[in-house]
Design a protein around this motif. Sequence first.
Motif, mmCIF file in Angstrom:
data_model
loop_
_atom_site.group_PDB
_atom_site.id
_atom_site.type_symbol
_atom_site.label_atom_id
_atom_site.label_comp_id
_atom_site.label_asym_id
_atom_site.label_seq_id
_atom_site.Cartn_x
_atom_site.Cartn_y
_atom_site.Cartn_z
ATOM 1 N N VAL A 1 0.923 -1.209 0.015
ATOM 2 C CA VAL A 1 -0.034 0.049 -0.112
ATOM 3 C C VAL A 1 1.000 1.264 0.116
ATOM 4 C CG1 VAL A 1 -0.154 -0.016 2.588
ATOM 5 C CG2 VAL A 1 -2.002 1.076 0.999
ATOM 6 N N GLN A 2 0.474 2.244 -0.672
ATOM 7 C CA GLN A 2 1.127 3.371 -0.638
ATOM 8 C C GLN A 2 0.235 4.515 0.097
ATOM 9 O OE1 GLN A 2 1.845 4.205 -4.979
ATOM 10 N NE2 GLN A 2 4.000 3.643 -4.631
ATOM 11 N N LEU A 3 1.037 5.520 0.738
ATOM 12 C CA LEU A 3 0.691 6.471 1.548
ATOM 13 C C LEU A 3 1.040 7.846 1.259
ATOM 14 C CD1 LEU A 3 0.530 4.831 5.169
ATOM 15 C CD2 LEU A 3 -1.095 4.547 3.735
ATOM 16 N N GLN A 4 0.021 8.715 1.085
ATOM 17 C CA GLN A 4 0.395 10.163 0.691
ATOM 18 C C GLN A 4 -0.197 11.138 2.110
ATOM 19 O OE1 GLN A 4 2.136 11.235 -2.019
ATOM 20 N NE2 GLN A 4 1.998 13.215 -1.167
ATOM 21 N N ALA A 5 0.594 11.652 2.726
ATOM 22 C CA ALA A 5 0.199 12.650 3.730
ATOM 23 C C ALA A 5 0.132 13.765 3.337
ATOM 24 C CB ALA A 5 1.140 12.543 4.718
ATOM 25 N N SER A 6 -0.549 14.926 3.698
ATOM 26 C CA SER A 6 -0.765 16.155 3.139
ATOM 27 C C SER A 6 -1.350 17.067 4.440
ATOM 28 C CB SER A 6 -1.626 16.387 1.868
ATOM 29 O OG SER A 6 -2.879 15.707 2.112
ATOM 30 N N GLY A 7 -1.476 18.409 4.287
ATOM 31 C CA GLY A 7 -2.424 19.014 5.092
ATOM 32 C C GLY A 7 -1.452 20.061 6.088
ATOM 33 N N MET A 33 -4.352 2.594 11.406
ATOM 34 C CA MET A 33 -3.869 3.584 10.651
ATOM 35 C C MET A 33 -3.305 4.616 11.834
ATOM 36 S SD MET A 33 -3.818 3.536 7.676
ATOM 37 C CE MET A 33 -3.123 4.899 7.212
ATOM 38 N N GLY A 34 -1.759 4.827 11.732
ATOM 39 C CA GLY A 34 -1.344 5.655 12.799
ATOM 40 C C GLY A 34 -0.855 6.838 12.258
ATOM 41 N N TRP A 35 -0.378 7.705 13.365
ATOM 42 C CA TRP A 35 0.262 9.093 13.075
ATOM 43 C C TRP A 35 1.200 9.115 13.738
ATOM 44 C CZ3 TRP A 35 -0.410 12.241 9.005
ATOM 45 C CH2 TRP A 35 -1.704 12.267 8.327
ATOM 46 N N PHE A 36 2.479 9.322 13.412
ATOM 47 C CA PHE A 36 3.912 9.601 14.378
ATOM 48 C C PHE A 36 4.241 11.112 13.755
ATOM 49 C CE2 PHE A 36 4.986 5.440 15.849
ATOM 50 C CZ PHE A 36 4.022 4.540 15.421
ATOM 51 N N ARG A 37 5.208 11.458 14.646
ATOM 52 C CA ARG A 37 5.868 12.607 14.339
ATOM 53 C C ARG A 37 7.547 12.697 14.938
ATOM 54 N NH1 ARG A 37 3.213 17.004 18.811
ATOM 55 N NH2 ARG A 37 4.574 16.437 20.618
ATOM 56 N N GLN A 38 8.028 13.639 13.969
ATOM 57 C CA GLN A 38 9.539 13.568 14.130
ATOM 58 C C GLN A 38 9.951 15.014 14.281
ATOM 59 O OE1 GLN A 38 11.950 11.083 11.800
ATOM 60 N NE2 GLN A 38 13.466 10.981 13.143
ATOM 61 N N ALA A 39 10.481 15.621 15.439
ATOM 62 C CA ALA A 39 11.012 16.808 15.396
ATOM 63 C C ALA A 39 12.376 16.917 15.009
ATOM 64 C CB ALA A 39 10.835 17.349 16.766
ATOM 65 N N TYR A 93 4.033 11.970 10.250
ATOM 66 C CA TYR A 93 3.963 10.869 9.218
ATOM 67 C C TYR A 93 2.744 9.866 9.373
ATOM 68 C CZ TYR A 93 8.956 11.695 8.539
ATOM 69 O OH TYR A 93 10.131 12.372 7.984
ATOM 70 N N CYS A 94 2.220 9.563 8.297
ATOM 71 C CA CYS A 94 1.247 8.532 8.696
ATOM 72 C C CYS A 94 1.522 6.966 8.217
ATOM 73 C CB CYS A 94 -0.198 8.845 7.673
ATOM 74 S SG CYS A 94 0.088 8.916 5.978
ATOM 75 N N ALA A 95 1.105 6.040 8.791
ATOM 76 C CA ALA A 95 1.527 4.709 8.771
ATOM 77 C C ALA A 95 0.595 3.797 8.868
ATOM 78 C CB ALA A 95 2.600 4.392 10.039
ATOM 79 N N ALA A 96 0.724 2.572 8.156
ATOM 80 C CA ALA A 96 -0.227 1.527 8.278
ATOM 81 C C ALA A 96 0.244 0.213 8.808
ATOM 82 C CB ALA A 96 -0.905 1.204 6.864
ATOM 83 N N ASP A 97 -0.481 -0.448 9.609
ATOM 84 C CA ASP A 97 -0.109 -1.638 10.381
ATOM 85 C C ASP A 97 -1.163 -2.676 9.743
ATOM 86 O OD1 ASP A 97 -0.355 -2.718 13.799
ATOM 87 O OD2 ASP A 97 0.718 -3.657 12.014
ATOM 88 N N PRO A 98 -0.508 -3.666 9.035
ATOM 89 C CA PRO A 98 -1.615 -4.717 8.599
ATOM 90 C C PRO A 98 -1.845 -5.626 9.672
ATOM 91 C CG PRO A 98 0.734 -5.073 7.666
ATOM 92 C CD PRO A 98 0.884 -3.627 8.224
ATOM 93 N N PRO A 99 -2.895 -6.480 9.615
ATOM 94 C CA PRO A 99 -3.047 -7.584 10.310
ATOM 95 C C PRO A 99 -1.964 -8.835 10.008
ATOM 96 C CG PRO A 99 -4.636 -7.363 8.566
ATOM 97 C CD PRO A 99 -3.929 -6.451 8.474
ATOM 98 N N PRO A 100 -1.739 -9.688 11.129
ATOM 99 C CA PRO A 100 -2.194 -9.623 12.397
ATOM 100 C C PRO A 100 -1.456 -8.364 13.452
ATOM 101 C CG PRO A 100 -0.514 -11.228 12.239
ATOM 102 C CD PRO A 100 -0.732 -10.599 10.845
ATOM 103 N N TYR A 101 -2.204 -7.903 14.409
ATOM 104 C CA TYR A 101 -1.427 -7.042 15.202
ATOM 105 C C TYR A 101 -0.932 -7.494 16.337
ATOM 106 C CZ TYR A 101 -5.446 -4.644 12.028
ATOM 107 O OH TYR A 101 -6.048 -4.431 11.221
ATOM 108 N N SER A 102 0.275 -6.931 16.738
ATOM 109 C CA SER A 102 0.859 -7.364 17.804
ATOM 110 C C SER A 102 0.475 -6.546 19.317
ATOM 111 C CB SER A 102 2.311 -7.300 17.781
ATOM 112 O OG SER A 102 2.820 -5.713 17.884
ATOM 113 N N GLY A 103 -0.417 -5.675 19.065
ATOM 114 C CA GLY A 103 -0.702 -4.759 20.320
ATOM 115 C C GLY A 103 0.264 -3.883 20.495
ATOM 116 N N TRP A 114 4.566 3.428 5.220
ATOM 117 C CA TRP A 114 4.967 4.833 5.633
ATOM 118 C C TRP A 114 4.805 5.965 4.608
ATOM 119 C CZ3 TRP A 114 5.554 6.355 10.736
ATOM 120 C CH2 TRP A 114 6.075 5.251 11.680
ATOM 121 N N GLY A 115 3.836 7.142 4.849
ATOM 122 C CA GLY A 115 3.760 8.024 3.987
ATOM 123 C C GLY A 115 5.264 8.908 4.084
#
Length: 124
Positions: A1-7, A33-39, A93-103, A114-115
């Motif tokens: 999957v490809q992710l494109q972050a904007s805004g 679907m998750g969001w992360f950030r990096q300063a 950054y947005c990110a995608a976590d496919p199943p199965p999930y580890s928690g 990752w976007g």
Amino acid sequence: VQLQASGGGLVQAGGSLRLSCAASGSTFSSYAMGWFRQAPGKEREFVAVFRTSGIRYYADFVKGRFTISRDNAKNTAYLQMNSLKPEDTAVYYCAADPPPYSGSYSRVAEYDYWGQGTQVTVSS
């Protein structure tokens, strides 16, 4: 999957922005679907996640200010950011976590896709 972050953009303290993350492919609804950030000079950190169960988790430093949402029909995830502070300045950054999930939803390594990131700058 490809992710494109904007805004992202420049906003004054106390202002708001809404980030979007558009995903390609037909399996969007099965991904957490998750969001992360990096300063600058810091490690990438967890902000929020919207799991397929509908449960949402937030980092303590954004609780009550940020809201994560998703529209599976549009293959898009969102991060509404209100009451922004200068310390929120980062590349998001947005990110995608496919199943199965580890928690381990707050770990960078949990996410497979990752976007490219979108810059958010909050001026004081």
